[in-house]
Design a protein around this motif. Structure first.
Motif, PDB file in Angstrom:
ATOM      1  N   THR A 133       0.837  -1.199   0.000  1.00 51.48           N
ATOM      2  CA  THR A 133       0.000   0.000   0.000  1.00 51.48           C
ATOM      3  C   THR A 133       0.875   1.253   0.000  1.00 51.48           C
ATOM      4  N   ASP A 134       0.442   2.258  -0.765  1.00 56.19           N
ATOM      5  CA  ASP A 134       1.247   3.463  -0.983  1.00 56.19           C
ATOM      6  C   ASP A 134       0.696   4.628  -0.162  1.00 56.19           C
ATOM      7  N   GLN A 143       1.171   8.663  -4.310  1.00 59.40           N
ATOM      8  CA  GLN A 143       1.780   9.202  -5.525  1.00 59.40           C
ATOM      9  C   GLN A 143       2.326   8.126  -6.466  1.00 59.40           C
ATOM     10  N   GLY A 144       2.285   6.875  -6.046  1.00 58.97           N
ATOM     11  CA  GLY A 144       2.894   5.810  -6.835  1.00 58.97           C
ATOM     12  C   GLY A 144       2.137   5.474  -8.110  1.00 58.97           C
ATOM     13  N   ARG A 145       2.700   4.550  -8.880  1.00 58.46           N
ATOM     14  CA  ARG A 145       2.118   4.191 -10.180  1.00 58.46           C
ATOM     15  C   ARG A 145       0.933   3.250 -10.054  1.00 58.46           C
ATOM     16  N   SER A 146       0.878   2.474  -8.970  1.00 62.96           N
ATOM     17  CA  SER A 146      -0.181   1.486  -8.814  1.00 62.96           C
ATOM     18  C   SER A 146      -1.457   2.135  -8.281  1.00 62.96           C
ATOM     19  N   ARG A 147      -2.522   2.015  -9.052  1.00 63.92           N
ATOM     20  CA  ARG A 147      -3.778   2.655  -8.658  1.00 63.92           C
ATOM     21  C   ARG A 147      -4.329   2.073  -7.360  1.00 63.92           C
ATOM     22  N   TRP A 148      -4.361   0.745  -7.241  1.00 66.38           N
ATOM     23  CA  TRP A 148      -4.928   0.144  -6.036  1.00 66.38           C
ATOM     24  C   TRP A 148      -4.137   0.564  -4.801  1.00 66.38           C
ATOM     25  N   ARG A 187      -4.594   6.216   0.412  1.00 68.58           N
ATOM     26  CA  ARG A 187      -5.442   7.372   0.743  1.00 68.58           C
ATOM     27  C   ARG A 187      -6.460   6.993   1.812  1.00 68.58           C
ATOM     28  N   THR A 188      -6.967   5.770   1.741  1.00 77.60           N
ATOM     29  CA  THR A 188      -7.928   5.313   2.742  1.00 77.60           C
ATOM     30  C   THR A 188      -7.257   5.158   4.100  1.00 77.60           C
TER      31      THR A 188
END
Length: 228
Positions: A116-117, A121-126, A132-133
């Motif tokens: 999890t990012d 800002q990372g490339r992976s949408r999920w 963000r959650t």
């Protein structure tokens, strides 16, 4: 302690339910879902609710809750960006806002996943959506936590609804002893039992970190078992 569980029909949510029902200090478990569970228990009360973007109608049912264990989630595979964000972020935060109004000091445990990012800002949408959650949950609750498990093995005869995950469990199970021997298991694997134990441990005692990676989860689960 009154515990609210979301996602009780899934693999991780079932682990939350089972461990909460076993805990002596948990007096009531509220499962919020769209359909009833086949599980019955004297401590368990099921609240059926359809609109996961608005939980105000069940506020009275949530009153007095000490902890919320959020196990609801979906794979991003095959979902549109809008649907994935609605289920992953919007559902979670709709519940979080309602629960924060009921008890802003409650413990809210959100399960995201390894990778999890939190920078969003990372490339992976999920990974961005889950990050963000996580950030929103932790900003909403002083006692908000995010668990980032790696591969989660079932502990209570529950099977994942995701076909790929069931196949993965079949493949990983024979390798588990080898991973333990190589000391990789704490980095790569946890179980639904450990996740439930850790979530309850956080509700009882808190933790110095608000984001727990797989190794942290295994460590806290071991500590919780020792002190049980």
């Amino acid at each position: 302690m009154k515990v609210v569980v979301f996602g009780g029909s899934g693999l991780i949510g079932d682990g939350f339910l089972q461990e909460s029902l076993r805990a002596d200090d948990v007096t009531e478990v509220i499962n919020v879902g769209r359909t009833p569970l086949s599980l019955t228990h004297p401590k368990l009360r099921q609240v059926l609710h359809r609109d996961f973007l608005d939980f105000t109608a069940i506020t009275e049912e949530l009153n007095g809750a000490d902890a919320c264990l959020w196990g609801l989630g979906v794979s991003s595979a095959g979902l549109s960006p809008q649907d994935y964000e609605r289920i992953t972020h919007d559902y979670t935060m709709a519940a979080a806002r309602t629960l924060a109004a009921v008890n802003p000091e409650m413990t809210f445990v959100y399960v995201s996943g390894g990778g999890t990012d939190s920078t969003e800002q990372g490339r992976s949408r999920w990974a961005r959506v889950k990050g963000r959650t996580e950030n929103a949950v932790i900003a909403t609750f002083p006692n908000g936590y995010a668990l980032r498990p790696g591969f989660v093995r079932p502990s209570h005869q529950q099977r994942s609804k995701t076909t790929a995950y069931r196949w993965a469990n079949t493949l990983v199970t024979p390798l588990a002893p080898l991973l333990c021997l190589l000391r990789l298991a704490p980095v790569l694997m946890t179980s639904t039992e450990q996740l439930g134990q850790v979530a309850l441990h956080l509700a009882r005692h808190g933790h110095s970190h608000h984001v727990l990676e797989n190794r942290d989860i295994v460590t806290v689960a071991t500590q919780a078992e020792i002190h049980t």
